[in-house]
Design a protein around this motif. Structure first.
Motif, short mmCIF file in Angstrom:
data_model
loop_
_atom_site.label_atom_id
_atom_site.label_comp_id
_atom_site.label_asym_id
_atom_site.label_seq_id
_atom_site.Cartn_x
_atom_site.Cartn_y
_atom_site.Cartn_z
N SER A 1 0.85 -1.18 0.00
CA SER A 1 0.00 0.00 0.00
C SER A 1 0.89 1.24 0.00
CB SER A 1 -0.89 -0.02 1.25
OG SER A 1 -1.30 1.27 1.61
N THR A 2 0.58 2.20 -0.86
CA THR A 2 1.36 3.45 -0.87
C THR A 2 1.21 4.15 0.48
OG1 THR A 2 -0.50 4.70 -1.79
CG2 THR A 2 1.10 3.80 -3.36
N GLN A 3 0.07 3.92 1.10
CA GLN A 3 -0.21 4.54 2.39
C GLN A 3 0.78 4.04 3.45
OE1 GLN A 3 -2.47 6.72 1.85
NE2 GLN A 3 -3.19 7.35 3.87
N GLN B 1 -1.23 -2.20 -6.03
CA GLN B 1 -1.16 -2.43 -4.59
C GLN B 1 -1.74 -3.81 -4.29
OE1 GLN B 1 -1.73 1.69 -2.31
NE2 GLN B 1 -3.57 1.12 -3.42
N GLY C 1 -4.23 -2.66 -0.76
CA GLY C 1 -4.69 -1.27 -0.73
C GLY C 1 -5.70 -1.05 0.39
N LYS C 2 -5.60 0.11 1.03
CA LYS C 2 -6.46 0.41 2.19
C LYS C 2 -7.56 1.40 1.82
CE LYS C 2 -3.23 -1.58 4.77
NZ LYS C 2 -3.41 -3.01 4.44
N GLY C 3 -8.78 1.08 2.21
CA GLY C 3 -9.88 2.03 2.08
C GLY C 3 -10.19 2.65 3.43
N THR C 4 -11.23 3.47 3.49
CA THR C 4 -11.63 4.04 4.77
C THR C 4 -12.31 2.95 5.60
OG1 THR C 4 -13.73 4.76 3.84
CG2 THR C 4 -11.96 6.37 3.85
N TRP D 1 -8.97 -1.76 -0.57
CA TRP D 1 -9.15 -0.98 -1.79
C TRP D 1 -8.50 -1.76 -2.93
CZ3 TRP D 1 -12.02 3.12 -3.20
CH2 TRP D 1 -11.70 3.77 -4.40
N MET E 1 -1.88 6.58 -5.04
CA MET E 1 -0.77 7.41 -4.58
C MET E 1 -1.06 8.05 -3.22
SD MET E 1 -1.07 10.52 -7.31
CE MET E 1 -2.55 11.56 -7.43
N LYS F 1 -19.07 5.04 -7.64
CA LYS F 1 -17.84 5.59 -7.06
C LYS F 1 -16.66 5.45 -8.02
CE LYS F 1 -14.98 5.28 -2.91
NZ LYS F 1 -15.03 5.07 -1.44
N GLY G 1 -11.57 7.49 -4.24
CA GLY G 1 -11.70 7.62 -2.80
C GLY G 1 -10.45 8.26 -2.21
N ILE H 1 -4.85 8.86 -2.30
CA ILE H 1 -5.87 9.03 -3.34
C ILE H 1 -5.89 7.78 -4.21
CG2 ILE H 1 -6.50 10.35 -5.42
CD1 ILE H 1 -5.31 12.83 -4.13
C1 BTN Z 1 -11.89 4.96 0.30
O1 BTN Z 1 -12.19 3.97 0.97
O2 BTN Z 1 -12.75 5.56 -0.36
C2 BTN Z 1 -10.48 5.48 0.29
C3 BTN Z 1 -9.63 4.76 -0.72
C4 BTN Z 1 -8.19 5.23 -0.74
C5 BTN Z 1 -7.34 4.39 -1.67
C6 BTN Z 1 -5.96 4.94 -1.83
S1 BTN Z 1 -5.05 4.17 -3.13
C7 BTN Z 1 -3.60 5.00 -2.61
C8 BTN Z 1 -3.60 4.96 -1.09
N1 BTN Z 1 -3.00 3.72 -0.62
C9 BTN Z 1 -3.89 2.95 -0.03
O3 BTN Z 1 -3.65 1.82 0.45
N2 BTN Z 1 -5.10 3.55 0.00
C10 BTN Z 1 -5.05 4.85 -0.62
#
Ligand code: BTN
Length: 254
Positions: free
Chosen positions: A21-23, A45, A48-51, A56, A66, A115, A118, A137
């Motif tokens: 994850s970039t996060q 990713q 990837g992480k969402g809220t 994600w 990013m 959507k 995010g 983002i």
């Molecule tokens: C949401 O749940 O709406 C937020 C999504 C955010 C996704 C981005 S992708 C780049 C960054 N790295 C992650 O793991 N998540 C955010």
């Protein structure tokens, strides 16, 4: 290996073909002292992480994934406003490209009722001092319908699906960070007011009924906008208003 024509965002850019994850990488780099404006980008990713702890879906070659490291001059209370400001910046970029994007509270970008993008902000703070914010983002760009995660195909879309053409990710990344710099300066110089007004111009469902879900209840009310902190303002059927800092909104398309 490319440079952005920006003021402070992306003076340092880390690009990786594949990251969990970039996060996560951005947070680790921020802990090690990475400078304000550092950007981490991945082509793919794997985690990837969402809220709200969600994942994600971030397949290779098709999206923008990013994260930006911000060392802000403001305190923790303003961090939510910054996320809304980022949604405004994204929406501006889409609209400059004739894409009629809207914002679903608090900061989901919608297109054609689904959507598209995010935003996830994570803050490292001690009392009234923010060490760093990592603003992530995620935008679905060139996925075809079959490349959208099947579990969310009825509620997620991509730029390509909505516009019937492919988009250059690198150009969009550039436009997004340029616009985010504009919005960020506006925010630092003038505060949240103007950004809030602009946010409301882009908002879905303003003045309409929504179903709001909090961890403890689900109820219907009219969406009246956002307050000074970016909180949700709802009008109940008895005329009273309530303000929520966290909730999920839903509605039936009419
Ligand atoms: C949401 O749940 O709406 C937020 C999504 C955010 C996704 C981005 S992708 C780049 C960054 N790295 C992650 O793991 N998540 C955010």
């Amino acid at each position: 290996n490319w440079k952005l024509d920006t003021e402070w965002i992306g003076r340092k850019i880390i690009f990786e073909e594949e990251l969990d994850s970039t996060q996560l990488l951005a947070k680790a780099l921020a802990d090690q002292g990475a400078v304000h404006g550092t950007v981490v980008i991945a082509d793919q990713q794997t985690s990837g992480k969402g809220t709200k702890g969600r994942s994600w879906y971030s397949p290779a070659g098709t999206g923008i994934w990013m994260s930006l490291i911000i060392r802000p001059e403001f305190g923790p209370r303003e961090a939510a406003q910054l996320t809304l400001a980022a949604a405004v910046a994204l929406t501006r970029v889409f609209r400059q490209n004739d894409i009629e994007a809207h914002i679903k509270w608090p900061n989901d970008i919608y297109l054609g009722g689904k959507k598209l993008a995010g935003i996830l902000t994570e803050m490292q703070a001690e009392q009234d001092y923010i060490q760093h914010i990592v603003l992530g983002i995620g935008i679905n760009i060139n996925q075809t319908v079959s490349e959208i995660n099947p579990d969310i195909r009825n509620k997620a879309t991509s730029l390509r699906i909505e516009t019937n053409k492919e988009w250059k990710r690198q150009e969009l990344i550039h436009l997004i960070w340029k616009e985010f710099e504009n919005v960020y300066s506006l925010y630092i110089e003038k505060g949240f007011q103007e950004i809030r007004d602009e946010w409301m111009q882009y908002a879905l469902r303003l003045g309409h009924r929504v179903k709001a879900a909090t961890p403890s209840t689900v109820f219907e009310a009219v969406f009246r906008g956002i307050g000074e902190d970016g909180e949700l303002i709802l009008e109940n059927d008895d005329g009273s208003t309530q303000r929520l800092y966290s909730a999920e909104l839903e509605w039936k398309e009419e």
